[in-house]
Motif scaffolding. Structure first.
Motif, mmCIF file in Angstrom:
data_model
loop_
_atom_site.group_PDB
_atom_site.id
_atom_site.type_symbol
_atom_site.label_atom_id
_atom_site.label_comp_id
_atom_site.label_asym_id
_atom_site.label_seq_id
_atom_site.Cartn_x
_atom_site.Cartn_y
_atom_site.Cartn_z
ATOM 1 N N LEU A 147 -39.032 107.241 -81.877
ATOM 2 C CA LEU A 147 -38.921 108.296 -82.889
ATOM 3 C C LEU A 147 -40.086 109.283 -82.874
ATOM 4 O O LEU A 147 -39.982 110.367 -83.431
ATOM 5 N N LYS A 189 -29.901 109.060 -82.475
ATOM 6 C CA LYS A 189 -28.701 108.208 -82.476
ATOM 7 C C LYS A 189 -27.582 108.820 -81.651
ATOM 8 O O LYS A 189 -26.764 108.114 -81.073
ATOM 9 N N ARG A 226 -37.095 102.250 -84.746
ATOM 10 C CA ARG A 226 -37.029 102.479 -83.289
ATOM 11 C C ARG A 226 -38.377 102.964 -82.752
ATOM 12 O O ARG A 226 -39.087 103.696 -83.434
ATOM 13 N N ILE A 273 -27.066 105.954 -91.503
ATOM 14 C CA ILE A 273 -28.466 105.621 -91.231
ATOM 15 C C ILE A 273 -28.873 104.334 -91.953
ATOM 16 O O ILE A 273 -28.436 104.090 -93.079
ATOM 17 N N LEU A 285 -38.997 110.733 -90.509
ATOM 18 C CA LEU A 285 -38.378 109.859 -89.506
ATOM 19 C C LEU A 285 -36.857 109.850 -89.615
ATOM 20 O O LEU A 285 -36.168 109.570 -88.634
ATOM 21 N N ASP A 322 -32.698 101.730 -88.147
ATOM 22 C CA ASP A 322 -32.765 102.939 -87.320
ATOM 23 C C ASP A 322 -34.159 103.567 -87.370
ATOM 24 O O ASP A 322 -34.578 104.243 -86.434
ATOM 25 N N LEU A 323 -34.858 103.355 -88.479
ATOM 26 C CA LEU A 323 -36.178 103.972 -88.658
ATOM 27 C C LEU A 323 -37.281 103.184 -87.959
ATOM 28 O O LEU A 323 -38.430 103.627 -87.910
ATOM 29 N N ALA A 337 -37.405 113.340 -79.560
ATOM 30 C CA ALA A 337 -36.910 113.005 -80.907
ATOM 31 C C ALA A 337 -37.205 114.143 -81.875
ATOM 32 O O ALA A 337 -36.392 114.470 -82.736
ATOM 33 N N ARG A 353 -35.437 112.424 -87.317
ATOM 34 C CA ARG A 353 -35.638 111.999 -85.936
ATOM 35 C C ARG A 353 -34.638 110.901 -85.568
ATOM 36 O O ARG A 353 -34.066 110.906 -84.475
ATOM 37 N N ALA A 354 -34.430 109.951 -86.489
ATOM 38 C CA ALA A 354 -33.500 108.848 -86.215
ATOM 39 C C ALA A 354 -32.075 109.357 -86.035
ATOM 40 O O ALA A 354 -31.358 108.916 -85.132
#
Length: 197
Positions: free
Chosen positions: A64, A43, A61, A54, A35, A58-59, A69, A38-39
């Motif tokens: 993702l 972003k 969301r 990070i 993840l 953010d993880l 993503a 992906r984050a």
């Protein structure tokens, strides 16, 4: 208490499910390291700066797991400065107070070689492809081909190839139900904790 559980293995072997179950059972924090990329990808902006900035938020969301993503993650994962920043994040997460479970491809070998517990969760390509097909649908033969292609890429890459750490306990989930795999993994963690939990 500092206590790290490192879980590696190929796609659809069950490492994420086992990781979340261990975290819930022992009250540890859990990080699905895939993840992170992906984050960073979603972003936007400067990927290296996004990687250094990070945060756990953010993880969380909801976007993702999308195809977009995944494509963004693939682009930023190729950047050495992004990888360096995310290695730092993962190591800090792993050694934070209260215990942590991280699952990915190179946790026990590269990110946390000092982890108190290292597990390598695997299953045959056919079993993993069938699980992925049940989850996503499509043509099962194509899913199997994609699983084998990803395995070859992950295991053959020069930088941090997917392989079990020398001291990892291998859990083959090919013929195991999820409850059985979780109980086995939790028993290993409990033993290393000295019976706590």
């Amino acid at each position: 208490m500092i206590f790290t559980v490192a879980i590696d293995g190929p796609a659809a072997a069950g490492k994420g499910t086992i990781g979340r179950a261990i975290a819930a059972r022992f009250g540890f924090r859990h990080l699905d390291t895939g993840l992170l990329y992906r984050a960073v990808g979603v972003k936007g902006g400067d990927p290296a700066q996004a990687a250094w900035d990070i945060s756990p938020e953010d993880l969380a969301r909801d976007d993702l797991r999308t195809l977009e993503a995944g494509q963004a993650a693939s682009r930023v994962a190729a950047l050495p400065e992004v990888r360096a920043a995310l290695v730092d994040f993962q190591r800090r997460f792993a050694r934070s107070e209260g215990g942590a479970v991280l699952d990915g491809r190179d946790i026990g070998t590269v990110i946390c070689p000092e982890a108190e517990v290292k597990l390598y969760v695997t299953a045959s390509p056919e079993v993993r492809a069938h699980r992925r097909w049940l989850e996503l649908g499509g043509d099962e033969a194509q899913v199997l081909a994609a699983v084998k292609e990803r395995d070859a890429r992950d295991m053959g890459r020069a930088d941090a190839p997917l392989r079990p750490a020398e001291d990892a306990v291998v859990i083959d989930t090919s013929e195991m139900g999820i409850d059985e795999a979780v109980e086995l993994a939790c028993a290993i963690v409990s033993t290393r904790l000295g019976g706590r939990g």
